[in-house]
Design a protein around this motif. Sequence first.
Motif, PDB file in Angstrom:
ATOM      1  N   MET A   1       0.845  -1.183   0.000  1.00 14.19           N
ATOM      2  CA  MET A   1       0.000   0.000   0.000  1.00 14.19           C
ATOM      3  C   MET A   1       0.890   1.246   0.000  1.00 14.19           C
ATOM      4  N   LYS A   2       0.445   2.250  -0.716  1.00 11.70           N
ATOM      5  CA  LYS A   2       1.186   3.502  -0.763  1.00 11.70           C
ATOM      6  C   LYS A   2       1.118   4.190   0.590  1.00 11.70           C
ATOM      7  N   LYS A   3       2.086   5.076   0.826  1.00 11.62           N
ATOM      8  CA  LYS A   3       2.173   5.756   2.113  1.00 11.62           C
ATOM      9  C   LYS A   3       2.060   7.259   1.951  1.00 11.62           C
ATOM     10  N   LEU A   4       1.434   7.882   2.930  1.00 13.60           N
ATOM     11  CA  LEU A   4       1.424   9.331   3.065  1.00 13.60           C
ATOM     12  C   LEU A   4       2.192   9.654   4.336  1.00 13.60           C
ATOM     13  N   ILE A   5       3.365  10.244   4.163  1.00 15.18           N
ATOM     14  CA  ILE A   5       4.164  10.659   5.314  1.00 15.18           C
ATOM     15  C   ILE A   5       3.871  12.129   5.565  1.00 15.18           C
ATOM     16  N   SER A  29       9.429   8.218  -4.450  1.00 11.97           N
ATOM     17  CA  SER A  29       8.683   9.126  -3.588  1.00 11.97           C
ATOM     18  C   SER A  29       8.454  10.461  -4.284  1.00 11.97           C
ATOM     19  N   ALA A  30       7.503  11.206  -3.770  1.00 15.40           N
ATOM     20  CA  ALA A  30       7.216  12.562  -4.229  1.00 15.40           C
ATOM     21  C   ALA A  30       6.998  13.421  -2.994  1.00 15.40           C
ATOM     22  N   ILE A  70       4.980   6.409  -8.156  1.00 14.80           N
ATOM     23  CA  ILE A  70       5.094   6.941  -6.794  1.00 14.80           C
ATOM     24  C   ILE A  70       4.505   5.958  -5.785  1.00 14.80           C
ATOM     25  N   GLN A  71       5.297   5.625  -4.788  1.00 15.60           N
ATOM     26  CA  GLN A  71       4.847   4.749  -3.709  1.00 15.60           C
ATOM     27  C   GLN A  71       4.707   5.486  -2.378  1.00 15.60           C
TER      28      GLN A  71
END
Length: 169
Positions: A1-5, A29-30, A70-71
Amino acid sequence: MKKLILICGANGVGKSTVSRALLEAVERSACIDSEYCCAIHPFELTADTIQLFRANITALMINCFCSATIQTVIFPYGFHGPRREIYQGVLDELREQGIRYEFCPVILECEYNENVDRMRKDKRTEDRIQRALKQTRHIYDHYDYPRIDTTHLSVSETVEEIIRMHIVV
């Protein structure tokens, strides 16, 4: 699953600096810097501009999360003024759009004098520094997000700590 930091914290604590370094350290990453989403002249917060800022941030988030490349999305952001409302609107829109991600927040903090020194190094005016100290240092007290005291850490050590916290795998 993608991550939002989410990298949050008081003004001048180093959110943008750490986010740029984290971007370099994390493959695929972006980094979405909200300052670019809100750059208008003259800057004013009205119902229209708040909606504009929210729409800009939301569009970038959706585009990143829908990208096969983008992950990890890195988002440095402060919750002062109406920014918390804007942020909540972005999260609500992501949910409405069916965007799924792992939420990985971290609060950056530092000692008071270090915070002042960092803002002076950024060439902020004394008035702006005092306003930031008064209005933003207390905002994060009630959040139970993981915290990193960056007072005695370099930028790279802070990035390593974020990675070590298993926010990024």
